[in-house]
Design an enzyme around this catalytic site. Structure first.
Site, PDB file in Angstrom:
ATOM      1  N   ARG A   1     -17.994  -3.827   9.522  1.00  0.00           N
ATOM      2  CA  ARG A   1     -16.697  -3.559  10.135  1.00  0.00           C
ATOM      3  C   ARG A   1     -16.690  -2.210  10.855  1.00  0.00           C
ATOM      4  O   ARG A   1     -17.291  -1.258  10.395  1.00  0.00           O
ATOM      5  CB  ARG A   1     -15.605  -3.559   9.056  1.00  0.00           C
ATOM      6  CG  ARG A   1     -15.041  -4.940   8.808  1.00  0.00           C
ATOM      7  CD  ARG A   1     -14.191  -5.004   7.585  1.00  0.00           C
ATOM      8  NE  ARG A   1     -13.324  -3.836   7.403  1.00  0.00           N
ATOM      9  CZ  ARG A   1     -12.492  -3.708   6.372  1.00  0.00           C
ATOM     10  NH1 ARG A   1     -12.428  -4.649   5.465  1.00  0.00           N
ATOM     11  NH2 ARG A   1     -11.744  -2.644   6.250  1.00  0.00           N
TER      12      ARG A   1
ATOM     13  N   ARG B   1     -21.533  -2.124   2.996  1.00  0.00           N
ATOM     14  CA  ARG B   1     -20.780  -3.385   3.027  1.00  0.00           C
ATOM     15  C   ARG B   1     -21.058  -4.189   4.314  1.00  0.00           C
ATOM     16  O   ARG B   1     -21.034  -3.651   5.412  1.00  0.00           O
ATOM     17  CB  ARG B   1     -19.281  -3.123   2.921  1.00  0.00           C
ATOM     18  CG  ARG B   1     -18.470  -4.429   3.065  1.00  0.00           C
ATOM     19  CD  ARG B   1     -17.114  -4.335   2.496  1.00  0.00           C
ATOM     20  NE  ARG B   1     -16.191  -3.567   3.308  1.00  0.00           N
ATOM     21  CZ  ARG B   1     -14.922  -3.347   2.955  1.00  0.00           C
ATOM     22  NH1 ARG B   1     -14.457  -3.808   1.815  1.00  0.00           N
ATOM     23  NH2 ARG B   1     -14.148  -2.642   3.739  1.00  0.00           N
TER      24      ARG B   1
ATOM     25  N   ARG C   1       0.815  -1.206   0.000  1.00  0.00           N
ATOM     26  CA  ARG C   1       0.000   0.000   0.000  1.00  0.00           C
ATOM     27  C   ARG C   1       0.847   1.254   0.000  1.00  0.00           C
ATOM     28  O   ARG C   1       0.308   2.360   0.006  1.00  0.00           O
ATOM     29  CB  ARG C   1      -0.874   0.004   1.258  1.00  0.00           C
ATOM     30  CG  ARG C   1      -2.341  -0.313   1.021  1.00  0.00           C
ATOM     31  CD  ARG C   1      -2.956  -0.352   2.395  1.00  0.00           C
ATOM     32  NE  ARG C   1      -4.372  -0.196   2.454  1.00  0.00           N
ATOM     33  CZ  ARG C   1      -5.235  -1.215   2.495  1.00  0.00           C
ATOM     34  NH1 ARG C   1      -4.827  -2.437   2.360  1.00  0.00           N
ATOM     35  NH2 ARG C   1      -6.514  -0.969   2.662  1.00  0.00           N
TER      36      ARG C   1
HETATM   37  P1  ADP Z   1      -9.967  -1.729   2.674  1.00  0.00           P
HETATM   38  O1  ADP Z   1      -9.224  -2.225   1.463  1.00  0.00           O
HETATM   39  O2  ADP Z   1     -11.436  -1.881   2.552  1.00  0.00           O
HETATM   40  O3  ADP Z   1      -9.544  -0.344   3.094  1.00  0.00           O
HETATM   41  P2  ADP Z   1      -8.487  -3.574   4.421  1.00  0.00           P
HETATM   42  O4  ADP Z   1      -9.204  -4.653   5.115  1.00  0.00           O
HETATM   43  O5  ADP Z   1      -7.573  -3.947   3.300  1.00  0.00           O
HETATM   44  O6  ADP Z   1      -9.627  -2.595   3.932  1.00  0.00           O
HETATM   45  O7  ADP Z   1      -7.648  -2.698   5.460  1.00  0.00           O
HETATM   46  C1  ADP Z   1      -8.221  -2.136   6.618  1.00  0.00           C
HETATM   47  C2  ADP Z   1      -7.201  -1.255   7.333  1.00  0.00           C
HETATM   48  O8  ADP Z   1      -6.047  -2.061   7.712  1.00  0.00           O
HETATM   49  C3  ADP Z   1      -6.604  -0.146   6.475  1.00  0.00           C
HETATM   50  O9  ADP Z   1      -7.419   1.005   6.461  1.00  0.00           O
HETATM   51  C4  ADP Z   1      -5.250   0.077   7.172  1.00  0.00           C
HETATM   52  O10 ADP Z   1      -5.418   0.838   8.348  1.00  0.00           O
HETATM   53  C5  ADP Z   1      -4.830  -1.322   7.583  1.00  0.00           C
HETATM   54  N1  ADP Z   1      -3.994  -1.967   6.538  1.00  0.00           N
HETATM   55  C6  ADP Z   1      -4.331  -3.010   5.732  1.00  0.00           C
HETATM   56  N2  ADP Z   1      -3.337  -3.319   4.870  1.00  0.00           N
HETATM   57  C7  ADP Z   1      -2.323  -2.430   5.132  1.00  0.00           C
HETATM   58  C8  ADP Z   1      -1.039  -2.192   4.572  1.00  0.00           C
HETATM   59  N3  ADP Z   1      -0.554  -2.930   3.553  1.00  0.00           N
HETATM   60  N4  ADP Z   1      -0.281  -1.196   5.098  1.00  0.00           N
HETATM   61  C9  ADP Z   1      -0.738  -0.440   6.105  1.00  0.00           C
HETATM   62  N5  ADP Z   1      -1.947  -0.580   6.675  1.00  0.00           N
HETATM   63  C10 ADP Z   1      -2.747  -1.566   6.198  1.00  0.00           C
END
Ligand code: ADP
Ligand code: ZN
Length: 206
Positions: free
Chosen positions: A152, A122, A88
């Site tokens: 969530r 969702r 990300r």
């Molecule tokens: P979405 O794609 O719907 O935002 P996720 O379930 O992928 O939801 O992620 C939820 C939260 O988890 C994000 O908003 C972030 O705070 C954290 N998160 C997930 N993946 C990462 C990542 N690769 N790096 C940093 N934070 C992450």
């Protein structure tokens, strides 16, 4: 084959990943799911991650990369992984390049208007993880396994807006980073319509 799924929150990464897993036998790794598991189990990683997730911010790279490295080193991942929600940031992508060889990067492109519309509807199954939307599904239990659905904690308007901002600033630059490997698919239609070109693309690569 190792694949990355790129896309804003609510672009449908999780739903698409599950379809790819079914057809191509890859292992899905969602860093969001891994964090939620850690939160549920009250681990140190979970306690730290929650403070960021509740604000719609990213968990620090060092913590995220370490958690991902441990997961991807497990035996089941040898057959190939689909990364949903990782990397990300550019720093995460650079760290990943030292851990695994990436064969394809799929970007799910969905207009932000559509994303905001989806955001508050969702619902996720507590049993099997299936994802629903109240706009198209009005029951409170899962069609597949019968377990109750839940919303969530971070799927609220305030957090959604900051997650979109974080996506634009920190994650969207990855589209350029992976330009040479990128397969872009429009994700505003039904899950099946979105999956079709992806399936054809992946079939051509194995
Ligand atoms: P979405 O794609 O719907 O935002 P996720 O379930 O992928 O939801 O992620 C939820 C939260 O988890 C994000 O908003 C972030 O705070 C954290 N998160 C997930 N993946 C990462 C990542 N690769 N790096 C940093 N934070 C992450
Ligand atoms: Zn279910």
């Amino acid at each position: 084959m190792n694949i990355i799924l790129l896309g804003a929150p609510f672009s449908g990464k999780g739903t698409l990943a599950r379809k790819i897993v079914q057809d191509f036998g890859l292992v899905q790794i969602s860093t969001g799911d891994l964090f939620r598991e850690n939160i549920k189990n009250g681990t140190d990683v979970g306690l730290l991650a929650k403070t960021y997730i509740d604000k719609g911010q990213l968990v620090p790279d060092s913590v995220t990369v370490e958690m991902l490295s441990k997961r991807i080193a497990q035996k089941d991942c040898k057959k190939g992984v689909i990364l949903d929600g990782f990397p990300r940031t550019i720093a995460q992508a650079e760290a990943l390049s030292k851990i695994a060889k990436i064969d394809a990067v799929i970007e799910l492109d969905v207009p932000f208007d559509e994303i905001r519309r989806r955001a508050l509807g969702r619902r996720t199954c507590t049993g099997c993880g299936e994802i629903y939307n109240t706009a198209t599904y009005d029951k409170t239990t899962c069609e597949k396994c019968g377990s109750p659905l839940f919303q969530r904690d971070d799927d609220n308007l305030e957090t959604v807006n900051s997650r979109l901002e974080v996506y634009t600033k920190q994650t969207a630059p990855l589209i350029d980073f992976y330009a040479e490997q990128l397969f872009v698919v429009k994700g505003q239609d039904s899950p099946d319509a979105t999956y079709k070109p992806v399936k054809d693309f992946l079939k051509g690569r194995i």
